[in-house]
Design an enzyme around this catalytic site. Structure first.
Site, PDB file in Angstrom:
ATOM      1  N   ASP A   1     -26.565  -4.768  22.780  1.00  0.00           N
ATOM      2  CA  ASP A   1     -25.609  -5.641  22.101  1.00  0.00           C
ATOM      3  C   ASP A   1     -26.209  -7.054  22.084  1.00  0.00           C
ATOM      4  O   ASP A   1     -27.227  -7.309  22.707  1.00  0.00           O
ATOM      5  CB  ASP A   1     -24.240  -5.590  22.769  1.00  0.00           C
ATOM      6  CG  ASP A   1     -24.230  -6.328  24.089  1.00  0.00           C
ATOM      7  OD1 ASP A   1     -25.311  -6.723  24.570  1.00  0.00           O
ATOM      8  OD2 ASP A   1     -23.141  -6.529  24.637  1.00  0.00           O
TER       9      ASP A   1
ATOM     10  N   ASP B   1     -19.663   3.537  21.271  1.00  0.00           N
ATOM     11  CA  ASP B   1     -19.966   3.262  22.673  1.00  0.00           C
ATOM     12  C   ASP B   1     -18.672   2.872  23.343  1.00  0.00           C
ATOM     13  O   ASP B   1     -17.777   2.330  22.693  1.00  0.00           O
ATOM     14  CB  ASP B   1     -20.963   2.098  22.821  1.00  0.00           C
ATOM     15  CG  ASP B   1     -20.262   0.757  22.734  1.00  0.00           C
ATOM     16  OD1 ASP B   1     -19.953   0.331  21.601  1.00  0.00           O
ATOM     17  OD2 ASP B   1     -19.978   0.154  23.777  1.00  0.00           O
TER      18      ASP B   1
ATOM     19  N   CYS C   1     -15.925  23.437  31.372  1.00  0.00           N
ATOM     20  CA  CYS C   1     -16.976  22.410  31.394  1.00  0.00           C
ATOM     21  C   CYS C   1     -18.229  22.929  32.090  1.00  0.00           C
ATOM     22  O   CYS C   1     -18.161  23.637  33.087  1.00  0.00           O
ATOM     23  CB  CYS C   1     -16.452  21.162  32.091  1.00  0.00           C
ATOM     24  SG  CYS C   1     -17.656  19.810  32.122  1.00  0.00           S
TER      25      CYS C   1
ATOM     26  N   CYS D   1     -20.590  20.932  33.464  1.00  0.00           N
ATOM     27  CA  CYS D   1     -21.210  19.910  34.319  1.00  0.00           C
ATOM     28  C   CYS D   1     -21.219  20.348  35.790  1.00  0.00           C
ATOM     29  O   CYS D   1     -20.439  21.212  36.195  1.00  0.00           O
ATOM     30  CB  CYS D   1     -20.488  18.574  34.152  1.00  0.00           C
ATOM     31  SG  CYS D   1     -19.102  18.345  35.283  1.00  0.00           S
TER      32      CYS D   1
ATOM     33  N   CYS E   1     -17.869  20.460  37.739  1.00  0.00           N
ATOM     34  CA  CYS E   1     -16.966  21.571  37.410  1.00  0.00           C
ATOM     35  C   CYS E   1     -17.541  22.933  37.810  1.00  0.00           C
ATOM     36  O   CYS E   1     -16.789  23.852  38.114  1.00  0.00           O
ATOM     37  CB  CYS E   1     -16.645  21.567  35.917  1.00  0.00           C
ATOM     38  SG  CYS E   1     -15.705  20.116  35.416  1.00  0.00           S
TER      39      CYS E   1
ATOM     40  N   HIS F   1     -19.258  14.213  34.891  1.00  0.00           N
ATOM     41  CA  HIS F   1     -18.294  15.066  34.184  1.00  0.00           C
ATOM     42  C   HIS F   1     -17.781  14.373  32.917  1.00  0.00           C
ATOM     43  O   HIS F   1     -17.752  14.969  31.839  1.00  0.00           O
ATOM     44  CB  HIS F   1     -17.102  15.431  35.073  1.00  0.00           C
ATOM     45  CG  HIS F   1     -15.962  15.949  34.261  1.00  0.00           C
ATOM     46  ND1 HIS F   1     -15.941  17.238  33.760  1.00  0.00           N
ATOM     47  CD2 HIS F   1     -14.866  15.333  33.744  1.00  0.00           C
ATOM     48  CE1 HIS F   1     -14.861  17.384  33.003  1.00  0.00           C
ATOM     49  NE2 HIS F   1     -14.200  16.249  32.972  1.00  0.00           N
TER      50      HIS F   1
HETATM   51 ZN    ZN Z   1     -17.161  18.845  34.142  1.00  0.00          ZN
END
Ligand code: ZN
Length: 380
Positions: free
Chosen positions: A92, A266, A304, A306, A309, A335
């Site tokens: 930015d 973003d 999920c 990730c 999870c 996550h």
């Molecule tokens: Zn997750």
């Protein structure tokens, strides 16, 4: 002529599926850019950020010019090498943070003088210096220096602020050193006033940028006014250039903006929330500090992929957040970024398949369900 190649492969209504080719690799759009304020996405290693599916991260000119300094980053080989992220980086311009973080700022036609929020030292940012700093950082995408218009604001004040930003946009364009695979984005201002937004788009397209950002939204105006502003402004934006909605947002904001033709986003929400025990899931937000999770061995979000999870229970994540363990911030940040990137991948796939409306209906229905029921006998 743009030095960035942006190819749109599919459209579904106003939504676009594209690829932006840069000197540091391709960005699949619609794209979500995790925020790496001080040359780090907080609590995440760069390889883990990539693992979530991110093609590009954002870094902040204001923070990096104050610490460690743009000249030092350049001496150390540029931001990509410094932070071990070889893929695209968008910086930015510093304008927004100067307004929101610095002390004793003084705005004039040529730029803004301010005191650092870190040590009170005096600094000056002009369009020319902002572009120079972003060049020293080796930003893949440089943002024009602008004044982020405050909210709420009168139409007269919004006009004055926008016209200053348009003069700064011209100076930013002149200061930018054009190189293949690097780009400069202009920022549309004008708050929620359609005539001012139109004037700003006309001024910027006349200068010619590699991409166009919509600034001055997500500053407290609410989703209805934000979508309303997108409804009137997006059709006027150049169709062949990427469109970036700055600072947005919640999952539902992103979905609504993709429907209206936005390509890039973003927001600090997934990372900041990850550090305050707030998780974004397919069934809405979950507060892991809540006692209902303390004996719950189920995953945070069954669907999920990730690590948080797949390898940990709600009970353990709850324990980490209550104990303020660093691993809790890391797992929840990972996550949330995975959830955001999977949402973007879902949107891209739906645009390719031409079934975006069905995807959005399913997204809204799932979000409205709310979190899975608490275990029997657990206090809420
Ligand atoms: Zn997750």
């Amino acid at each position: 002529m743009s030095t960035l190649n942006f190819a749109i492969s599919h459209r579904d209504g106003a939504a676009r599926r594209g690829v932006l080719q840069t000197a540091h690799g391709a960005i699949n759009t619609p794209a979500f850019m995790p925020v790496g304020t001080a040359a780090t996405v907080k609590a995440m290693r760069p390889e883990d950020v990539r693992e979530t599916g991110a093609d590009i991260v954002l870094a902040n000119t204001y923070h990096l010019m104050l610490r460690p300094g743009a000249e030092r980053v350049a001496r150390l080989g540029g931001l990509h090498k410094f932070m071990n992220w070889e893929r695209p980086i968008l910086t930015d311009s510093g304008g927004y943070q100067v307004m929101s973080l610095s002390k004793l700022r003084k705005l004039d036609e040529s730029g803004v003088t301010f005191r650092s929020h870190i040590d009170g030292s005096e600094h000056r940012l002009t369009p020319e210096r902002s572009i120079e700093i972003q060049h020293l950082l080796d930003a893949t995408i440089t943002m024009a220096f602008d004044e982020c218009t405050a909210w709420p604001v009168s139409e007269a004040d919004a006009a004055k602020s926008m016209r200053l930003s348009m003069r700064w946009a011209q100076r930013s364009r002149e200061a930018f050193k054009q190189r293949g695979g690097y780009g400069l984005f202009g920022i549309v201002q004008g708050s929620v006033f359609p005539a001012l937004r139109a004037e700003s788009i006309a001024a910027l397209t006349n200068i010619d940028f590699d991409g166009y950002a919509i600034g001055g939204l997500a500053v407290g105006e609410g989703q209805e006014l934000m979508f309303g502003t997108l409804d009137t402004t997006m059709p006027q934006m150049p169709a062949d250039r990427p469109r970036y909605l700055m600072g947005v947002g919640k999952p539902a904001d992103i979905v609504g903006a993709v429907l209206r033709g936005v390509d890039m986003f973003d927001c600090v929400l997934p990372t900041r929330s990850g550090r305050t025990a707030q998780a974004f899931t397919r069934r809405g937000t979950v507060n892991l500090r809540n006692a209902r999770h303390q004996d719950d061995q189920r995953p945070l979000d069954e669907a999920c992929r990730c690590p948080a999870c797949r390898q940990y229970s709600r009970a353990y994540l709850h324990h980490l957040t209550r104990s303020e363990e660093v691993l809790g911030l890391m797992l929840l940040t990972g996550h949330n970024l995975t959830y955001y990137q999977d949402l973007m991948a879902g949107l891209r796939g739906a645009i390719e398949a031409g079934n975006l409306a069905a995807f959005v209906a399913a997204f809204e229905q799932q979000q409205a369900q709310g979190d899975i029921a608490a275990l029997a006998g657990t206090e809420e």
